[in-house]
Design an enzyme around this catalytic site. Structure first.
Site, PDB file in Angstrom:
ATOM      1  N   ASN A  13       3.973  -5.828  -9.106  1.00  0.00           N
ATOM      2  CA  ASN A  13       3.090  -6.990  -9.116  1.00  0.00           C
ATOM      3  C   ASN A  13       1.900  -6.688 -10.022  1.00  0.00           C
ATOM      4  O   ASN A  13       0.882  -6.190  -9.565  1.00  0.00           O
ATOM      5  CB  ASN A  13       2.618  -7.323  -7.698  1.00  0.00           C
ATOM      6  CG  ASN A  13       1.828  -8.610  -7.649  1.00  0.00           C
ATOM      7  OD1 ASN A  13       1.424  -9.151  -8.672  1.00  0.00           O
ATOM      8  ND2 ASN A  13       1.601  -9.101  -6.442  1.00  0.00           N
ATOM      9  N   GLU A  58      -7.270  18.722 -15.133  1.00  0.00           N
ATOM     10  CA  GLU A  58      -5.842  18.546 -15.380  1.00  0.00           C
ATOM     11  C   GLU A  58      -5.533  18.484 -16.870  1.00  0.00           C
ATOM     12  O   GLU A  58      -4.478  18.930 -17.302  1.00  0.00           O
ATOM     13  CB  GLU A  58      -5.340  17.268 -14.696  1.00  0.00           C
ATOM     14  CG  GLU A  58      -5.251  17.411 -13.196  1.00  0.00           C
ATOM     15  CD  GLU A  58      -4.618  16.195 -12.530  1.00  0.00           C
ATOM     16  OE1 GLU A  58      -4.418  15.161 -13.210  1.00  0.00           O
ATOM     17  OE2 GLU A  58      -4.315  16.295 -11.332  1.00  0.00           O
ATOM     18  N   SER A 112      -9.227  -0.379 -16.609  1.00  0.00           N
ATOM     19  CA  SER A 112      -8.507  -0.808 -17.815  1.00  0.00           C
ATOM     20  C   SER A 112      -9.192  -0.346 -19.090  1.00  0.00           C
ATOM     21  O   SER A 112      -8.543  -0.134 -20.108  1.00  0.00           O
ATOM     22  CB  SER A 112      -8.365  -2.333 -17.828  1.00  0.00           C
ATOM     23  OG  SER A 112      -7.524  -2.735 -16.779  1.00  0.00           O
ATOM     24  N   TYR A 153      -5.485   0.646 -12.963  1.00  0.00           N
ATOM     25  CA  TYR A 153      -5.143  -0.074 -11.732  1.00  0.00           C
ATOM     26  C   TYR A 153      -4.064  -1.117 -12.031  1.00  0.00           C
ATOM     27  O   TYR A 153      -3.098  -1.264 -11.286  1.00  0.00           O
ATOM     28  CB  TYR A 153      -6.388  -0.756 -11.143  1.00  0.00           C
ATOM     29  CG  TYR A 153      -7.408   0.222 -10.618  1.00  0.00           C
ATOM     30  CD1 TYR A 153      -7.352   0.671  -9.303  1.00  0.00           C
ATOM     31  CD2 TYR A 153      -8.428   0.696 -11.419  1.00  0.00           C
ATOM     32  CE1 TYR A 153      -8.287   1.568  -8.804  1.00  0.00           C
ATOM     33  CE2 TYR A 153      -9.365   1.603 -10.932  1.00  0.00           C
ATOM     34  CZ  TYR A 153      -9.294   2.032  -9.627  1.00  0.00           C
ATOM     35  OH  TYR A 153     -10.211   2.930  -9.148  1.00  0.00           O
ATOM     36  N   CYS A 172      -5.040   9.832  -6.472  1.00  0.00           N
ATOM     37  CA  CYS A 172      -5.774   8.609  -6.803  1.00  0.00           C
ATOM     38  C   CYS A 172      -6.836   8.867  -7.870  1.00  0.00           C
ATOM     39  O   CYS A 172      -7.307   7.922  -8.506  1.00  0.00           O
ATOM     40  CB  CYS A 172      -6.363   7.972  -5.549  1.00  0.00           C
ATOM     41  SG  CYS A 172      -7.366   9.052  -4.547  1.00  0.00           S
ATOM     42  N   HIS A 173      -7.179  10.133  -8.113  1.00  0.00           N
ATOM     43  CA  HIS A 173      -8.128  10.432  -9.191  1.00  0.00           C
ATOM     44  C   HIS A 173      -7.534  10.109 -10.565  1.00  0.00           C
ATOM     45  O   HIS A 173      -8.273   9.972 -11.529  1.00  0.00           O
ATOM     46  CB  HIS A 173      -8.575  11.907  -9.134  1.00  0.00           C
ATOM     47  CG  HIS A 173      -7.474  12.889  -9.316  1.00  0.00           C
ATOM     48  ND1 HIS A 173      -6.685  13.318  -8.262  1.00  0.00           N
ATOM     49  CD2 HIS A 173      -7.009  13.516 -10.428  1.00  0.00           C
ATOM     50  CE1 HIS A 173      -5.798  14.187  -8.720  1.00  0.00           C
ATOM     51  NE2 HIS A 173      -5.969  14.318 -10.031  1.00  0.00           N
ATOM     52  N   ASN A 222      -6.374   5.907   0.717  1.00  0.00           N
ATOM     53  CA  ASN A 222      -5.519   7.077   0.508  1.00  0.00           C
ATOM     54  C   ASN A 222      -5.905   8.215   1.463  1.00  0.00           C
ATOM     55  O   ASN A 222      -6.983   8.775   1.352  1.00  0.00           O
ATOM     56  CB  ASN A 222      -5.636   7.549  -0.942  1.00  0.00           C
ATOM     57  CG  ASN A 222      -4.773   8.755  -1.246  1.00  0.00           C
ATOM     58  OD1 ASN A 222      -4.007   9.225  -0.416  1.00  0.00           O
ATOM     59  ND2 ASN A 222      -4.921   9.256  -2.462  1.00  0.00           N
ATOM     60  N   THR A 269       0.838  -1.209   0.000  1.00  0.00           N
ATOM     61  CA  THR A 269       0.000   0.000   0.000  1.00  0.00           C
ATOM     62  C   THR A 269       0.867   1.250   0.000  1.00  0.00           C
ATOM     63  O   THR A 269       0.646   2.169  -0.787  1.00  0.00           O
ATOM     64  CB  THR A 269      -0.962   0.001   1.198  1.00  0.00           C
ATOM     65  OG1 THR A 269      -1.859  -1.095   1.059  1.00  0.00           O
ATOM     66  CG2 THR A 269      -1.756   1.292   1.275  1.00  0.00           C
ATOM     67  N   ARG A 320      -6.547  -5.469  -7.528  1.00  0.00           N
ATOM     68  CA  ARG A 320      -7.464  -5.272  -6.398  1.00  0.00           C
ATOM     69  C   ARG A 320      -6.749  -4.626  -5.212  1.00  0.00           C
ATOM     70  O   ARG A 320      -7.310  -3.800  -4.512  1.00  0.00           O
ATOM     71  CB  ARG A 320      -8.110  -6.585  -5.982  1.00  0.00           C
ATOM     72  CG  ARG A 320      -9.095  -7.088  -7.019  1.00  0.00           C
ATOM     73  CD  ARG A 320      -9.738  -8.386  -6.548  1.00  0.00           C
ATOM     74  NE  ARG A 320     -10.522  -8.982  -7.598  1.00  0.00           N
ATOM     75  CZ  ARG A 320     -11.825  -8.814  -7.739  1.00  0.00           C
ATOM     76  NH1 ARG A 320     -12.485  -8.065  -6.905  1.00  0.00           N
ATOM     77  NH2 ARG A 320     -12.470  -9.403  -8.719  1.00  0.00           N
TER      78      ARG A 320
END
Length: 184
Positions: free
Chosen positions: A130, A181, A158, A121, A152-153, A144, A102, A135
């Site tokens: 990894n 942005e 995918s 993700y 995180c925005h 977060n 994390t 998930r």
């Protein structure tokens, strides 16, 4: 041992009121306004008023607080060339500093995913070593403690869809941030 929280700052922004908790060492936590999710018309989709002002401050105005306010002002400014040169303010949060997956995800996101870009993700999982841990990346996004600083925005599905934000309570804020942005 962590230093105690010294101050709370409430900041008016284009995406609502932002609450910032700072210690003497750095920013500890950022909370975004849930009301802006429930009232989608509040957000300025024309990106007109991007002013950021302190509306309430409780506690000593420390250097870490000043750095966080300056960073947020630059983030919401339309002077993207200046923002891209801006370094993150000091961070004082155990979750971000932890030496686990994390913590690695949060630090990678903060340091490697540029303003105006997005990553899936799966892509972020791969950057963290990894590629099958999609998930776990999602779980890191949900935990977060520093949205905006740890962007995180910028993490999308995918298929390129925005995906959930603030545990599904801030989806319109996420879409606004991504589009904002890209404008500058």
């Amino acid at each position: 041992m962590k230093s105690e929280v010294l101050d709370t700052i409430m900041i008016k922004s284009p995406i609502g009121t932002i609450q910032v908790l700072n210690s003497k060492v750095g920013v500890r936590e950022i909370s975004l306004d849930q009301e802006y999710t429930n009232n989608k018309s509040i957000i300025d989709l024309d990106y007109g008023d991007t002013d950021v002002t302190v509306i309430c401050h409780d506690g000593p105005h420390h250097e870490s607080s000043k750095a966080t306010i300056k960073w947020l002002q630059m983030f919401f400014s339309k002077k993207r060339e200046l923002f891209k040169l801006q370094t993150l303010p000091p961070i004082d949060n155990q979750l971000v500093e932890k030496d686990n997956f994390t913590g690695r995800v949060l630090r990678t996101l903060a340091n490697d995913i540029s303003c105006g870009t997005t990553i899936s993700y799966a892509g972020l999982a791969g950057l963290c070593g990894n590629h099958k841990a999609c998930r776990a990346v999602g779980q890191a996004m949900r935990s977060n403690p520093l949205p905006l600083l740890i962007p995180c925005h910028r993490v999308v599905t995918s298929s390129g869809a925005a995906g959930p934000y603030m545990r599904g309570n801030g989806d319109n804020i996420k879409k606004w941030l991504i589009e904002f942005e890209r404008q500058f």
